[in-house]
Design a protein around this motif. Structure first.
Motif, PDB file in Angstrom:
ATOM      1  N   ALA A 176      12.600  13.544 -12.484  1.00  0.00           N
ATOM      2  CA  ALA A 176      13.357  14.646 -13.084  1.00  0.00           C
ATOM      3  C   ALA A 176      13.443  15.824 -12.122  1.00  0.00           C
ATOM      4  CB  ALA A 176      12.702  15.070 -14.398  1.00  0.00           C
ATOM      5  N   GLU A 177      12.327  16.193 -11.529  1.00  0.00           N
ATOM      6  CA  GLU A 177      12.330  17.320 -10.599  1.00  0.00           C
ATOM      7  C   GLU A 177      13.190  17.028  -9.372  1.00  0.00           C
ATOM      8  OE1 GLU A 177       9.312  20.178  -7.998  1.00  0.00           O
ATOM      9  OE2 GLU A 177       8.453  18.582  -9.240  1.00  0.00           O
ATOM     10  N   TYR A 207       7.946  12.813 -14.317  1.00  0.00           N
ATOM     11  CA  TYR A 207       8.124  14.228 -13.964  1.00  0.00           C
ATOM     12  C   TYR A 207       8.793  14.355 -12.596  1.00  0.00           C
ATOM     13  CZ  TYR A 207       5.403  16.239 -17.808  1.00  0.00           C
ATOM     14  OH  TYR A 207       4.971  16.658 -19.040  1.00  0.00           O
ATOM     15  N   TRP A 238      12.491  21.463 -20.571  1.00  0.00           N
ATOM     16  CA  TRP A 238      12.871  21.261 -19.180  1.00  0.00           C
ATOM     17  C   TRP A 238      14.040  20.297 -19.028  1.00  0.00           C
ATOM     18  CZ3 TRP A 238       7.665  20.665 -16.059  1.00  0.00           C
ATOM     19  CH2 TRP A 238       6.929  21.852 -16.194  1.00  0.00           C
ATOM     20  N   ILE A 239      14.208  19.391 -19.982  1.00  0.00           N
ATOM     21  CA  ILE A 239      15.305  18.429 -19.946  1.00  0.00           C
ATOM     22  C   ILE A 239      15.914  18.346 -21.337  1.00  0.00           C
ATOM     23  CG2 ILE A 239      14.276  17.045 -18.088  1.00  0.00           C
ATOM     24  CD1 ILE A 239      13.484  14.982 -20.257  1.00  0.00           C
ATOM     25  N   MET A 248       8.569  16.624 -21.394  1.00  0.00           N
ATOM     26  CA  MET A 248       9.509  17.535 -20.739  1.00  0.00           C
ATOM     27  C   MET A 248      10.561  18.060 -21.709  1.00  0.00           C
ATOM     28  SD  MET A 248      10.125  16.097 -16.868  1.00  0.00           S
ATOM     29  CE  MET A 248      10.220  14.353 -17.269  1.00  0.00           C
ATOM     30  N   GLN A 306      16.764  17.683  -9.837  1.00  0.00           N
ATOM     31  CA  GLN A 306      17.014  19.026 -10.363  1.00  0.00           C
ATOM     32  C   GLN A 306      17.007  19.034 -11.896  1.00  0.00           C
ATOM     33  OE1 GLN A 306      19.292  17.884  -7.610  1.00  0.00           O
ATOM     34  NE2 GLN A 306      17.457  18.596  -6.538  1.00  0.00           N
ATOM     35  N   TRP A 307      16.018  18.327 -12.463  1.00  0.00           N
ATOM     36  CA  TRP A 307      15.756  18.293 -13.903  1.00  0.00           C
ATOM     37  C   TRP A 307      16.888  17.634 -14.688  1.00  0.00           C
ATOM     38  CZ3 TRP A 307      10.820  18.767 -14.174  1.00  0.00           C
ATOM     39  CH2 TRP A 307      10.165  19.569 -13.244  1.00  0.00           C
ATOM     40  N   ASN A 308      17.544  16.686 -14.033  1.00  0.00           N
ATOM     41  CA  ASN A 308      18.517  15.819 -14.698  1.00  0.00           C
ATOM     42  C   ASN A 308      18.064  14.383 -14.508  1.00  0.00           C
ATOM     43  OD1 ASN A 308      20.751  17.704 -15.541  1.00  0.00           O
ATOM     44  ND2 ASN A 308      20.665  18.176 -13.349  1.00  0.00           N
ATOM     45  N   ARG A 336       8.770  25.567 -14.906  1.00  0.00           N
ATOM     46  CA  ARG A 336       9.079  24.515 -13.939  1.00  0.00           C
ATOM     47  C   ARG A 336       9.450  25.106 -12.585  1.00  0.00           C
ATOM     48  NH1 ARG A 336      14.902  22.317 -16.439  1.00  0.00           N
ATOM     49  NH2 ARG A 336      16.215  23.829 -15.340  1.00  0.00           N
ATOM     50  N   TYR A 391       1.618  18.894 -11.391  1.00  0.00           N
ATOM     51  CA  TYR A 391       1.830  18.914 -12.843  1.00  0.00           C
ATOM     52  C   TYR A 391       0.495  19.042 -13.595  1.00  0.00           C
ATOM     53  CZ  TYR A 391       6.017  16.817 -10.861  1.00  0.00           C
ATOM     54  OH  TYR A 391       7.114  16.563 -10.081  1.00  0.00           O
TER      55      TYR A 391
END
Length: 408
Positions: free
Chosen positions: A221-222, A218, A257-258, A252, A225-227, A46, A59
């Motif tokens: 989330a990005e 996606y 990633w999550i 993900m 910051q992937w939260n 990521r 992606y």
């Protein structure tokens, strides 16, 4: 390079080859694209994404297009995530965000799905596509088909917003206006596709539109910051965007990633066409056809979504809910959002803000929760609807809407 492996029926689990043109499974279930996520996890990070294109194609390893030369792109995706401080303060939401899909090509989130779908049609050698649409999917189909050199046959309700009709004609699509709803338009495509040699791209009748739309998951989330946020509001007609985001969250998590915590998925429909809300309230697994569907939010006028069971599964698994709001409440919320934040939302997106007010007042959502509202389109495409709030009167022919260019 994509890690696409096969297609899988969302109902019976039967699999199909990935690089062949397919519509539904033999059992009637929508097909979903599956990837080798273990291979993607081992060969893709990521951290690399930031150096990729500022579009949904960042992606690409979890999108189905296998060759760069097949990609038909007009710059779709990577839309802004905007903090709505003023509107949030007015309704009591301390951490409110708007994911503004209205800046996509052709002014809606439909660009994501159709970019992916038409790219795959180009890769598979398909020359003619057809769909029934409430408006924005038609516009996106016509644009991407034009860019790909593919013949597009569009069927839309005759009361579709003028912007959609003019867009489709401008892009060179073959347009038929139908005295009915999107369900009637879709039926015409299904009945005529074999004789006409069309590949049907009606909602969930092929597996690729959902792949483009899942990139909304996606991206959010990005951008955080992937939260993931605590709640996501999504205006739901066919519901493919919501289904796609839930699929993205699964992918993900498999990629590492999550974590496993998911946002509460909140379906918003118009009270003049709310089949999913009704099914949710009844505890049903599928919706029933909504008779006499009527709403100014043309994208929400879908009387029986094909993917209703997938929508309901996502809402229930996330401990979310479904809300119906009036057209009047939607338009007023849209006007308030515009005046407070400078975001002119489509009535579909505006409906989510009307629903937000309800869920804050009844305690379903707490003021401190991080909430994301998806505005799925540009308000400029719905001037007929908003003109009911802001009527423009004229005293003479020269004062008519459009001034000198108004047809006499």
């Amino acid at each position: 390079m994509t890690t696409l492996t096969h297609l899988e029926c969302s109902l019976c689990g039967k699999t199909y080859p990935a690089h062949q043109a397919h519509n539904l499974c033999e059992c009637g279930g929508p097909l979903l694209v599956r990837y080798d996520l273990e291979a993607a996890r081992n060969g893709w990070s990521r951290e690399w994404i930031a150096s990729g294109p500022s579009s949904m194609w960042r992606y690409a390893p979890v999108l189905p297009v296998s060759k760069p030369t097949s990609m038909i792109s007009l710059g779709e995706g990577w839309t802004p995530l905007i903090r709505a401080r003023h509107y949030g303060a007015a309704v009591g939401a301390q951490n409110l965000w708007v994911k503004d899909e209205g800046i996509n090509p052709t002014g809606s989130f439909k660009a994501r799905g159709l970019a992916c779908c038409i790219s795959m049609c180009h890769e598979l050698g398909i020359k003619k596509v057809a769909l029934g649409s409430a408006g924005n999917a038609a516009s996106a189909t016509a644009a991407y088909a034009a860019a790909a050199g593919i013949e597009a046959h569009i069927f839309m309700p005759k009361d579709v917003p003028q912007a959609n009709y003019i867009e489709c004609k401008s892009f060179g699509a073959k347009v038929t206006l139908v005295d009915g709803l999107i369900s009637d338009c879709g039926r015409i495509v299904s009945e005529r596709k074999e004789a006409e040699g069309w590949f049907e791209i009606n909602t969930l009748k092929e597996p690729y539109r959902i792949e483009g739309k899942k990139t909304m998951g996606y991206e959010v989330a990005e951008q955080f910051q992937w939260n993931l946020p605590d709640a996501i509001f999504y205006p739901t007609g066919g519901g493919v965007g919501l289904i796609g985001m839930w699929k993205a969250f699964d992918e993900m998590e498999a990629l590492g990633w999550i974590g496993s915590k998911r946002p509460k998925m909140i379906v918003v429909q118009a009270d003049g066409c709310a089949p999913v809300v009704r099914a949710f309230e009844q505890g049903a697994e599928r919706s029933t056809f909504w008779e006499n569907a009527m709403t100014v939010s043309s994208g929400l006028r879908v009387p029986k979504p094909l993917g209703d069971f997938l929508i309901l599964q996502s809402v229930r698994a996330s401990k979310g809910t479904c809300v119906a709001v009036s057209d009047r409440a939607s338009l007023l919320a849209g006007a308030e959002l515009a005046s407070r934040e400078g975001i002119f939302a489509a009535p579909e997106g505006a409906a989510c803000f009307a629903a937000l007010d309800q869920l804050l007042k009844n305690g379903f959502l707490q003021p401190e929760e991080k909430i994301v509202v998806y505005n799925t389109g540009a308000g400029l495409k719905y001037l007929e609807a908003y003109s009911t709030l802001f009527p423009r009167t004229s005293e003479s022919e020269s004062d008519k809407l459009g001034g000198l260019i108004t047809p006499r």
